[in-house]
Design an enzyme around this catalytic site. Sequence first.
Site, PDB file in Angstrom:
ATOM      1  N   LYS A 138      68.773  84.709 -18.052  1.00 15.32           N
ATOM      2  CA  LYS A 138      70.115  85.074 -18.522  1.00 15.32           C
ATOM      3  C   LYS A 138      70.253  86.590 -18.647  1.00 15.32           C
ATOM      4  O   LYS A 138      71.300  87.155 -18.295  1.00 15.32           O
ATOM      5  CB  LYS A 138      70.392  84.403 -19.874  1.00 15.32           C
ATOM      6  CG  LYS A 138      71.730  84.800 -20.494  1.00 15.32           C
ATOM      7  CD  LYS A 138      72.021  84.031 -21.767  1.00 15.32           C
ATOM      8  CE  LYS A 138      73.363  84.451 -22.343  1.00 15.32           C
ATOM      9  NZ  LYS A 138      73.754  83.640 -23.523  1.00 15.32           N
ATOM     10  N   HIS A 276      65.856  59.860  20.842  1.00 17.07           N
ATOM     11  CA  HIS A 276      66.956  59.544  19.934  1.00 17.07           C
ATOM     12  C   HIS A 276      66.512  58.594  18.826  1.00 17.07           C
ATOM     13  O   HIS A 276      67.178  57.596  18.531  1.00 17.07           O
ATOM     14  CB  HIS A 276      68.150  58.982  20.702  1.00 17.07           C
ATOM     15  CG  HIS A 276      68.659  59.903  21.777  1.00 17.07           C
ATOM     16  ND1 HIS A 276      69.014  61.211  21.526  1.00 17.07           N
ATOM     17  CD2 HIS A 276      68.834  59.719  23.116  1.00 17.07           C
ATOM     18  CE1 HIS A 276      69.401  61.786  22.650  1.00 17.07           C
ATOM     19  NE2 HIS A 276      69.299  60.900  23.628  1.00 17.07           N
TER      20      HIS A 276
END
Length: 513
Positions: A138, A276
């Site tokens: 912070k 695929h």
Amino acid sequence: MNESNRRWALLSVSDKRGLVELARRLEKAGFGLLSTGGTARALTQAGMTVTEVSELTGFPEIMGGRVKTLNPRIHGGILGRRDVDAGVMEEHGIDRIDVVVVNLYPFAETVARPDCTLEQAIENIDIGGPAMLRAAAKNHRDVCVLCNPDDYPAFIESLPDLPDQALRRELATRAFSHTCAYDGQISQWLSAQDSDSELPPRVNLALDAIQPLRYGENPHQAAGVYRVRGQGAPGLAGCQPLQGKALSYNNLLDADAAWAGVRSLGEVPACVIVKHTNPCGAAQGDSAAKAYDKALACDPTSAFGGIIAVNREVDAELAERLLKQFMEVLIAPSVSAQAREMLAAKPNVRVLTPGDAAPQPLELRAIDGGWLVQAADDWQTVPQLEVATDRSPDDAELDDLRFAWAAVRLVRSNAIVYAKDRATIGIGAGQMSRVDSARFAALKAEAADLSLEGAVMASDAFFPFADSIEAAAERGIRAVIQPGGSKRDQEVIDACNKYGIAMVLTGRRHFRH
């Protein structure tokens, strides 16, 4: 203990990688070293002067160490705004703490132990650590926070000054992410302890980007590779190619299917070729090269431009064969020096050697408005086979049935696999009806000039009708493996008996959508 303009670095870590070197550099830069417990002992043993937190606060550690840093002299020193709160800090004798180096009790590692008790888990919930990290993050305008040893080198380069605001903000962001993931681990584990469900009541997913990809499945979609926060990046997610172009999103999807597939084929040399996300060939053999030959023979047309995975080192014999094939990606546990020299002739081929990765216990998929979550399909469990027909498979057929069952789990549903000599010879994937998958697999075998006479057939789910068995008998199939469980199982069994086909049931299906 207050000293005018004294700068403190607070170090309290469970992961002590790089700790001593970092502390030496901080000490040399003029920081006082403030520490607790095992971290303080490690620094003292390394010959450094360390001030215990309790000495600075004037309050001892209490409750077995549960309370030691939760004190205004600590949090005031971290949270104090240097241009606003200096008077308050001086009034109360609060020193500046300009650097906070904290990582948290190893909660995830503790609860991963099979003998971990609830009491042990609770005691490994860090309280003071997250509070200090959040406070420092912070106040990153004035304080630098470090929660990962990997970040130490960049910080050390800035000494004797603190890093610039851009790096401090980045480190603060990482600290918030670290505490977020930590709380998520605790929440998820604790909630599961009071649940009768096989799935946790809540899933906290915290991911960090590893690298961006050029695009997703299509050029208009952004994409990247992520890993679970706090973990390394073994496996395919963190694997860097030994050679070749950068990996694409589709490359990685196919590579994951191929690598998982070849590992599921057992300990014998094996090869899977994927296109695929579906296998176009899979086989076991006496060597990786022979397994590759058999896998390629199943569908050489579809294998063009595919992904090839083997579960053995790529040697010169296999590399020589691979040089004749156009492929996008090659995956193996390792590649011999001679094979690497040979494969360099194909510089665009990505060659991957993934490290071991812990299996993912859950599978997640996004849907409209939420997520689907399921336990991962356990492919390592070998089912107990039940012979359902008058005729039992012979030893050779049983070997092929086991192989075909491992292979069909790799194929998108509805899935049918024909196999012979521990190699696929026809694969039917993703059809809307099972009989169409069987027909398509037969067409693929015919196109590859492979006979189905004497082969076995595997189905990923039960046969709803006997039509697939009728079609299999016409093509010379000698044995079938399937889960069973249809209302018409007896019709299917009767059809097998009619044609002298042996059939075994697994009692477990393997849909793959």
